[in-house]
Design a protein around this motif. Structure first.
Motif, PDB file in Angstrom:
ATOM      1  N   LEU A 178      56.638  42.122  43.180  1.00  0.00           N
ATOM      2  CA  LEU A 178      55.733  40.782  43.965  1.00  0.00           C
ATOM      3  C   LEU A 178      54.469  41.269  44.751  1.00  0.00           C
ATOM      4  CD1 LEU A 178      59.052  39.353  46.084  1.00  0.00           C
ATOM      5  CD2 LEU A 178      57.266  38.930  43.444  1.00  0.00           C
ATOM      6  N   GLY A 179      54.316  42.307  44.974  1.00  0.00           N
ATOM      7  CA  GLY A 179      52.551  43.459  45.416  1.00  0.00           C
ATOM      8  C   GLY A 179      52.408  42.898  43.885  1.00  0.00           C
ATOM      9  N   ILE A 180      52.229  43.589  42.806  1.00  0.00           N
ATOM     10  CA  ILE A 180      51.447  43.646  41.714  1.00  0.00           C
ATOM     11  C   ILE A 180      51.269  42.509  41.837  1.00  0.00           C
ATOM     12  CG2 ILE A 180      51.441  44.240  39.711  1.00  0.00           C
ATOM     13  CD1 ILE A 180      52.252  46.951  40.553  1.00  0.00           C
ATOM     14  N   GLY A 181      51.726  41.622  42.006  1.00  0.00           N
ATOM     15  CA  GLY A 181      51.734  40.305  41.011  1.00  0.00           C
ATOM     16  C   GLY A 181      50.692  38.944  41.975  1.00  0.00           C
ATOM     17  N   SER A 182      51.094  39.411  43.292  1.00  0.00           N
ATOM     18  CA  SER A 182      50.385  39.559  44.494  1.00  0.00           C
ATOM     19  C   SER A 182      48.499  39.515  44.708  1.00  0.00           C
ATOM     20  CB  SER A 182      50.432  39.092  45.701  1.00  0.00           C
ATOM     21  OG  SER A 182      50.664  40.085  46.188  1.00  0.00           O
ATOM     22  N   GLY A 183      48.463  41.139  44.463  1.00  0.00           N
ATOM     23  CA  GLY A 183      47.544  41.498  43.773  1.00  0.00           C
ATOM     24  C   GLY A 183      46.659  40.962  42.957  1.00  0.00           C
ATOM     25  N   TYR A 184      47.137  40.743  41.344  1.00  0.00           N
ATOM     26  CA  TYR A 184      46.426  39.864  40.408  1.00  0.00           C
ATOM     27  C   TYR A 184      46.114  38.572  41.214  1.00  0.00           C
ATOM     28  CZ  TYR A 184      46.678  43.721  37.791  1.00  0.00           C
ATOM     29  OH  TYR A 184      47.225  44.805  36.432  1.00  0.00           O
ATOM     30  N   LEU A 185      46.841  37.851  41.604  1.00  0.00           N
ATOM     31  CA  LEU A 185      46.677  36.226  41.824  1.00  0.00           C
ATOM     32  C   LEU A 185      45.702  36.043  42.543  1.00  0.00           C
ATOM     33  CD1 LEU A 185      48.143  33.531  41.096  1.00  0.00           C
ATOM     34  CD2 LEU A 185      49.379  33.959  43.267  1.00  0.00           C
ATOM     35  N   GLY A 186      45.455  37.094  43.718  1.00  0.00           N
ATOM     36  CA  GLY A 186      44.610  37.354  44.748  1.00  0.00           C
ATOM     37  C   GLY A 186      43.032  37.108  43.903  1.00  0.00           C
ATOM     38  N   GLN A 187      43.069  38.480  43.796  1.00  0.00           N
ATOM     39  CA  GLN A 187      41.975  38.624  42.252  1.00  0.00           C
ATOM     40  C   GLN A 187      41.362  36.557  41.686  1.00  0.00           C
ATOM     41  OE1 GLN A 187      42.797  41.508  40.576  1.00  0.00           O
ATOM     42  NE2 GLN A 187      41.612  43.080  41.613  1.00  0.00           N
ATOM     43  N   ILE A 188      42.229  35.867  41.020  1.00  0.00           N
ATOM     44  CA  ILE A 188      42.038  34.661  40.325  1.00  0.00           C
ATOM     45  C   ILE A 188      41.597  34.122  41.950  1.00  0.00           C
ATOM     46  CG2 ILE A 188      42.502  33.072  38.842  1.00  0.00           C
ATOM     47  CD1 ILE A 188      45.086  34.835  37.646  1.00  0.00           C
ATOM     48  N   LEU A 189      42.303  33.713  42.337  1.00  0.00           N
ATOM     49  CA  LEU A 189      42.205  32.956  43.625  1.00  0.00           C
ATOM     50  C   LEU A 189      41.072  33.508  44.086  1.00  0.00           C
ATOM     51  CD1 LEU A 189      45.512  32.427  44.846  1.00  0.00           C
ATOM     52  CD2 LEU A 189      44.446  30.442  43.419  1.00  0.00           C
TER      53      LEU A 189
END
Length: 189
Positions: A178-189
């Protein structure tokens, strides 16, 4: 010399801390920042990593700080410094256990140390929590950012899984994903 500085700093931390790694965290934070070895964010990140790696918490942190500061010799010096006091104390206690076993003075001292250890652990929770959740300070008028929300959601999910008796390894793996996924998603947003 950096090696002696690492050794004596972690020797002091190991000698004057009762209650394990979490009780050591405020001392480690103070010393590491006073020497400029790591930023608070780097220390908090390693606390998270240290939780998911095998071995004693304080040993993992001291090894990491030593390695980041002065390579492998620094890691060895810091690790030796933090473990030496416990090793010596355990040898002395084992040798004198029969005499200490029924001592009211020792029992009273240990009873008095319990609230202090709880306070040190509470201090570590507050300090790490401030860095994780309120890195830019806390203000009622400040916008809630994406990282804060993700951290809160991951924390809540992990807490629920622990309450529901989900295996700790699964909790760690899912929180990491979840942390890795949210980090990547945060870069996209």
């Amino acid at each position: 010399m950096i090696y002696l500085e690492l050794f004596f700093t972690f020797l002091k931390i190991g000698a004057f801390t009762f209650g394990g790694g979490y009780a050591m965290l405020p001392f480690i934070q103070t010393e590491v920042q006073a020497h400029g070895w790591l930023s608070m964010e780097e220390l908090v990140n390693f606390v998270a990593v240290s939780e998911s790696t095998p071995g004693p918490f304080a040993v993992n942190i001291s090894t990491y700080v030593g390695m980041e500061t002065a390579g492998l010799p620094g890691a060895l010096c810091a690790t030796l410094g933090v473990t030496l006091p416990s090793f010596v104390i355990i040898l002395l206690v084992a040798k004198c256990f029969a005499r200490f076993k029924s001592s009211k003075i020792v029992a009273g001292a240990m009873s008095g140390l319990k609230p202090a250890v709880i306070g040190l652990i509470g201090s570590a929770v507050i300090s790490v929590g401030q860095t994780v959740f309120f890195a830019d300070g806390f203000s009622a008028f400040q916008g809630i950012d994406y990282g804060f929300v993700c951290s809160l959601v991951i924390f809540a999910a992990a807490l629920i899984m622990i309450i529901k008796k989900v295996h700790p390894i699964l909790v760690i793996v899912l929180a990491a994903v979840l942390g890795i996924g949210s980090g990547y998603l945060g870069q996209i947003l």
